[in-house]
Design a protein around this motif. Structure first.
Motif, PDB file in Angstrom:
ATOM      1  N   ILE A   1       0.873  -1.170   0.000  1.00  9.03           N
ATOM      2  CA  ILE A   1       0.000   0.000   0.000  1.00  9.03           C
ATOM      3  C   ILE A   1       0.914   1.224   0.000  1.00  9.03           C
ATOM      4  CG2 ILE A   1      -0.152   0.193   2.519  1.00  9.03           C
ATOM      5  CD1 ILE A   1      -3.165   0.851   2.097  1.00  9.03           C
ATOM      6  N   ALA A   2       0.491   2.273  -0.701  1.00  7.56           N
ATOM      7  CA  ALA A   2       1.338   3.470  -0.746  1.00  7.56           C
ATOM      8  C   ALA A   2       1.322   4.161   0.621  1.00  7.56           C
ATOM      9  CB  ALA A   2       0.839   4.415  -1.824  1.00  7.56           C
ATOM     10  N   PRO A   3       2.442   4.764   0.988  1.00 15.10           N
ATOM     11  CA  PRO A   3       2.489   5.453   2.281  1.00 15.10           C
ATOM     12  C   PRO A   3       1.428   6.553   2.321  1.00 15.10           C
ATOM     13  CG  PRO A   3       4.643   5.470   1.199  1.00 15.10           C
ATOM     14  CD  PRO A   3       3.675   4.917   0.219  1.00 15.10           C
ATOM     15  N   ASP A   4       0.904   6.797   3.467  1.00 12.25           N
ATOM     16  CA  ASP A   4      -0.047   7.889   3.702  1.00 12.25           C
ATOM     17  C   ASP A   4      -1.459   7.637   3.166  1.00 12.25           C
ATOM     18  OD1 ASP A   4       1.853   9.283   5.015  1.00 12.25           O
ATOM     19  OD2 ASP A   4       2.451  10.493   3.288  1.00 12.25           O
ATOM     20  N   VAL A   5      -1.662   6.578   2.395  1.00 10.62           N
ATOM     21  CA  VAL A   5      -3.016   6.310   1.911  1.00 10.62           C
ATOM     22  C   VAL A   5      -3.955   6.052   3.091  1.00 10.62           C
ATOM     23  CG1 VAL A   5      -4.420   4.549   0.788  1.00 10.62           C
ATOM     24  CG2 VAL A   5      -2.508   5.565  -0.434  1.00 10.62           C
ATOM     25  N   LEU A   6      -3.444   5.297   4.066  1.00  9.81           N
ATOM     26  CA  LEU A   6      -4.279   5.000   5.227  1.00  9.81           C
ATOM     27  C   LEU A   6      -4.582   6.261   6.022  1.00  9.81           C
ATOM     28  CD1 LEU A   6      -2.759   1.657   6.529  1.00  9.81           C
ATOM     29  CD2 LEU A   6      -4.961   1.998   5.419  1.00  9.81           C
TER      30      LEU A   6
ATOM     31  N   GLY B   1     -12.782   9.554   9.166  1.00 10.38           N
ATOM     32  CA  GLY B   1     -12.810   9.501  10.617  1.00 10.38           C
ATOM     33  C   GLY B   1     -12.787   8.078  11.160  1.00 10.38           C
ATOM     34  N   ILE B   2     -12.543   7.110  10.255  1.00 14.73           N
ATOM     35  CA  ILE B   2     -12.474   5.717  10.705  1.00 14.73           C
ATOM     36  C   ILE B   2     -11.039   5.398  11.081  1.00 14.73           C
ATOM     37  CG2 ILE B   2     -12.749   3.312  10.013  1.00 14.73           C
ATOM     38  CD1 ILE B   2     -14.912   4.329   8.026  1.00 14.73           C
ATOM     39  N   HIS B   3     -10.865   4.879  12.286  1.00 10.88           N
ATOM     40  CA  HIS B   3      -9.529   4.531  12.734  1.00 10.88           C
ATOM     41  C   HIS B   3      -9.141   3.161  12.171  1.00 10.88           C
ATOM     42  CE1 HIS B   3      -6.013   4.098  15.150  1.00 10.88           C
ATOM     43  NE2 HIS B   3      -6.503   3.051  15.784  1.00 10.88           N
ATOM     44  N   VAL B   4      -8.009   3.082  11.456  1.00 10.55           N
ATOM     45  CA  VAL B   4      -7.604   1.826  10.830  1.00 10.55           C
ATOM     46  C   VAL B   4      -6.519   1.142  11.660  1.00 10.55           C
ATOM     47  CG1 VAL B   4      -6.626   0.738   8.792  1.00 10.55           C
ATOM     48  CG2 VAL B   4      -8.133   2.695   8.532  1.00 10.55           C
ATOM     49  N   ILE B   5      -6.770  -0.115  11.984  1.00 10.36           N
ATOM     50  CA  ILE B   5      -5.716  -0.938  12.597  1.00 10.36           C
ATOM     51  C   ILE B   5      -5.186  -1.821  11.475  1.00 10.36           C
ATOM     52  CG2 ILE B   5      -5.201  -2.656  14.357  1.00 10.36           C
ATOM     53  CD1 ILE B   5      -7.830  -1.560  15.747  1.00 10.36           C
ATOM     54  N   TYR B   6      -3.896  -1.693  11.188  1.00  9.76           N
ATOM     55  CA  TYR B   6      -3.348  -2.281   9.971  1.00  9.76           C
ATOM     56  C   TYR B   6      -2.275  -3.312  10.313  1.00  9.76           C
ATOM     57  CZ  TYR B   6      -1.420  -2.257   5.214  1.00  9.76           C
ATOM     58  OH  TYR B   6      -0.995  -2.604   3.963  1.00  9.76           O
ATOM     59  N   ASP B   7      -2.448  -4.532   9.815  1.00  6.90           N
ATOM     60  CA  ASP B   7      -1.429  -5.576  10.006  1.00  6.90           C
ATOM     61  C   ASP B   7      -1.053  -6.154   8.656  1.00  6.90           C
ATOM     62  OD1 ASP B   7      -0.978  -5.659  12.757  1.00  6.90           O
ATOM     63  OD2 ASP B   7      -2.852  -6.750  13.087  1.00  6.90           O
ATOM     64  N   THR B   8       0.132  -6.764   8.582  1.00  8.87           N
ATOM     65  CA  THR B   8       0.555  -7.330   7.301  1.00  8.87           C
ATOM     66  C   THR B   8       0.910  -8.806   7.450  1.00  8.87           C
ATOM     67  OG1 THR B   8       2.859  -6.759   7.649  1.00  8.87           O
ATOM     68  CG2 THR B   8       1.494  -5.140   6.517  1.00  8.87           C
ATOM     69  N   PHE B   9       0.842  -9.525   6.314  1.00  8.52           N
ATOM     70  CA  PHE B   9       1.245 -10.930   6.299  1.00  8.52           C
ATOM     71  C   PHE B   9       2.196 -11.162   5.130  1.00  8.52           C
ATOM     72  CE2 PHE B   9      -2.835 -10.554   4.065  1.00  8.52           C
ATOM     73  CZ  PHE B   9      -2.579 -11.155   2.853  1.00  8.52           C
TER      74      PHE B   9
ATOM     75  N   PHE C   1      -7.249   8.143   4.378  1.00  7.49           N
ATOM     76  CA  PHE C   1      -8.530   7.475   4.617  1.00  7.49           C
ATOM     77  C   PHE C   1      -9.077   7.859   5.990  1.00  7.49           C
ATOM     78  CE2 PHE C   1     -10.850   3.708   6.270  1.00  7.49           C
ATOM     79  CZ  PHE C   1     -11.918   3.735   5.392  1.00  7.49           C
ATOM     80  N   GLU C   2      -8.209   7.845   6.989  1.00  8.39           N
ATOM     81  CA  GLU C   2      -8.642   8.191   8.343  1.00  8.39           C
ATOM     82  C   GLU C   2      -9.119   9.637   8.393  1.00  8.39           C
ATOM     83  OE1 GLU C   2      -5.445   7.182  11.009  1.00  8.39           O
ATOM     84  OE2 GLU C   2      -6.213   5.127  11.190  1.00  8.39           O
ATOM     85  N   LYS C   3      -8.385  10.512   7.689  1.00  7.80           N
ATOM     86  CA  LYS C   3      -8.726  11.932   7.702  1.00  7.80           C
ATOM     87  C   LYS C   3     -10.099  12.159   7.049  1.00  7.80           C
ATOM     88  CE  LYS C   3      -4.836  14.334   6.894  1.00  7.80           C
ATOM     89  NZ  LYS C   3      -4.001  14.924   5.835  1.00  7.80           N
ATOM     90  N   GLU C   4     -10.318  11.484   5.921  1.00 11.35           N
ATOM     91  CA  GLU C   4     -11.556  11.713   5.183  1.00 11.35           C
ATOM     92  C   GLU C   4     -12.774  11.127   5.859  1.00 11.35           C
ATOM     93  OE1 GLU C   4     -11.697  10.790   1.021  1.00 11.35           O
ATOM     94  OE2 GLU C   4      -9.711  11.675   0.692  1.00 11.35           O
TER      95      GLU C   4
END
Lengths: 352, 272
Positions: free
Chosen positions: A44-49, A57-65, A52-55
């Protein structure tokens, strides 16, 4: 001595206690809208998340595999409560079969129409009810132009004795057996044991020429000029070409594998609305463009593809021409037949 | 009596992290995938020629690396045990320091040393020697095993040698034994518990490793650890993976039993 033992006991109780407490603590924040996303590492590109949070207001908890299988084990076992994941196509089919994913109401995704028709309704999700394509790519040969003089147009190049001990293969049963099957003119999804046997024998015949069976190390090795040819995924090929201009990517005429990484909403999510918003956000052309430019794989959004650099658009590593794609196959979930591939692969790996 | 509670954490630990996982492995090994039905099929499959060949190759490589560790490690333990006290601690620390570094990192480091354009081949090219294929060979896997596990051989032997009664050597000298004879008849037999412990501690991780064989062997040489890893991570057949693990465990139990037969009175070297 006694003191030490006592100290250790107290320390252990503290650690366990703290672990339990933090486990409970997470539940309390119900006021804020939340979404738990499980994606590939560096996908995922940096800052995309952040955007998303800014637009939203949903807080994203992000994990990777790192592999589909890791992701599957974690999701299947329960305890992880992820809302959105990004598996590959064969894994999506398996997850649909096992009821691990929710149906997606595409009418709620205003950007769904942006996705090219050729990327919809594919065999792993025939009615496109469960998944939204995120990235796609192919499997092919990357070769070093300084070492390989012949045209690389057939899988047979990987059996060329001239390049003995200069060939890297993928340490991945489905991919390596898959191209052997393609070379022999069979389907990459075959469950016919005779065909698999023939493919295994073909790979055993190739074994003396192979320098190593690797996965991620292949990037470093090919960039450093340690090998002449390697079986790689197209996105990795783009990355390697960028680092070493002597490298070129080719898709053999016998045809190859076409793969997709798509977004799914996991069964039992408590954040359906948030998940839909996230999927829609990721499919929005400006966001999709940022992601595809950062990751280097191919986008399923034709409008985004048109906006990319001309060099990238014409690069077959990123966007193979339609006539090449005609010959491709998408991996099917083999279900109970998967051990057949494992057996064939083990036979290859233990052969001397 | 009132301190009995102190052992409870240990009991809980054992139960949670030893007994339960073991029971699970046995459960999976003897059941049909996805059901509770008892079966011997997994074990039978694990005993098929293909896997026996892998197992044999693993045992062979582990045995060779154990032997190499012994040949290199014993003299080093002797040097550690007999050198002046002033230097001893420093030498022991130097022996242990590599173990403080991440295992994966150390193995990766060998990759860059051994590759075709790596350090060793670069040095060789100064002497006009054509690049050798060092990486992705059986030799590279052996090297990785010996390098990573050598401290496990040195330390138990060293600790036994340290505890040895020096006056025995003086007595041997008084009775006319030369240095070689007193080593052969006194020092070596007394150090055997340490040697057995060291062999066990090298053999176990060596026979089960899957990282070293994958990184340095380039996946050319599948060891039993790789097969088990593949069953769990790639194939998702936990039942067959468990059966292979059970097979492995039986092998280890047998080797432990064999070693302890020769190690009846030796509790000195057992660090574990």
């Amino acid at each position: 001595m006694k003191k030490i033992v006592k100290f250790l006991c107290v320390a252990m109780v503290c650690v366990i206690g703290a672990a339990l407490l933090t486990g409970c603590g997470g539940e309390k924040k119900t006021a804020q809208r939340e979404l738990k996303v499980y994606n590939w590492g560096d996908f995922i590109a940096p800052d995309v998340l952040k955007d998303f949070e800014k637009e939203t207001g949903i807080h994203v908890i992000y994990d990777t595999f790192a592999t589909n299988e890791d992701m599957y084990v974690k999701v299947k076992s329960g305890g992880s409560d992820y809302d959105v994941a990004v598996p590959s196509e064969y894994m999506i089919k398996r997850m649909i079969k096992e009821g691990l994913v929710e149906k997606i109401d595409t009418s709620k995704l205003s950007n769904y129409k942006e996705i090219g028709d050729q990327y919809k309704n594919l065999p792993y999700d025939p009615k496109n009810e469960y998944s939204i394509p995120y990235m796609w790519g192919t499997l092919g040969i990357i070769y070093n132009k300084k070492m390989v003089t012949e045209p690389v147009d057939s899988w047979g190049m990987l059996w060329n004795k001239k390049y003995s001990k200069q060939i890297f293969m993928l340490d991945s049963p489905r991919d390596s057996i898959g191209i052997a099957l393609k070379y022999l003119g069979y389907s990459m999804n075959t469950v016919n044991e005779k065909e698999l046997d023939a493919a295994a024998n073909k790979l055993i015949e190739q074994k003396p020429l192979v320098l190593a069976y690797v996965v991620d190390e292949v990037k470093d090795k090919m960039i450093a000029g340690e090998g002449a040819m390697a079986l790689v995924w197209s996105g990795d090929a783009m990355f390697m070409k960028e680092k070493n201009p002597d490298l070129e990517y080719a898709i053999p005429k016998e045809g190859t594998n076409l793969w997709f990484d798509s977004m799914v909403i996991l069964k039992g999510t408590k954040h359906m609305a948030e998940a839909e918003e996230f999927l829609n956000f990721m499919t929005r052309p400006d966001i999709a463009k940022r992601n595809v430019e950062y990751i280097g794989y191919a986008t399923p959004l034709p409008s985004v593809q048109k906006q990319l650099d001309e060099a990238v658009q014409k690069d077959i590593a990123a966007y193979p021409a339609a006539d090449i794609l005609k010959n491709t196959e998408v991996f099917d979930d083999l279900g109970d037949n998967l051990p057949k591939y494992d057996k064939a692969w083990t036979k290859v790996k233990v052969a001397q | 009596m009132e301190r009995r509670w102190l052992v409870y954490p240990y009991h809980i630990w054992m139960l949670l992290f030893t007994v339960v996982p073991l029971a699970l492995i046995f459960y999976f090994a003897f059941t049909v995938k996805g059901t509770y039905a008892f079966t011997l099929e997994n074990i039978q499959q694990a005993a098929s020629p293909v896997y026996l060949k892998v197992l044999w190759h693993s045992v062979w490589l582990a045995a060779v690396s154990t032997f190499a560790c012994f040949i290199i490690g014993y003299p080093m333990a002797m040097i550690l045990a007999t050198c002046r006290v002033k230097y001893r601690n420093m030498l022991v620390v130097i022996t242990i320091i590599p173990m403080w570094m991440n295992f994966l990192l150390r193995t990766y480091a060998w990759m860059t040393l051994l590759e075709k354009k790596g350090l060793i081949n670069t040095v060789l090219s100064f002497f006009n020697i054509a690049p050798l294929q060092l990486l992705y060979t059986d030799g590279a896997v052996l090297l990785g095993m010996v390098y990573n596990f050598l401290p496990f051989m040195i330390l138990p032997i060293y600790s036994v040698l340290m505890k040895m009664d020096r006056s025995l050597l003086e007595a041997a000298g008084d009775l006319g034994a030369d240095a070689w004879t007193s080593f052969r008849r006194v020092t070596f037999p007394l150090s055997l518990p340490g040697v057995y412990a060291g062999m066990l501690m090298v053999f176990m991780p060596a026979v089960t490793t899957f990282v070293i064989s994958r990184l340095l062997g380039g996946g050319q040489y599948m060891l039993i650890g790789n097969v088990i890893e593949q069953q769990f991570l790639a194939i998702g057949d936990w039942n067959f993976g468990s059966a292979l693990s059970v097979f492995m465990m039986i092998l280890i139990i047998i080797s432990m039993a064999l070693l302890s037969r020769y190690n009846k009175n030796g509790n000195g070297g057992m660090l574990l």
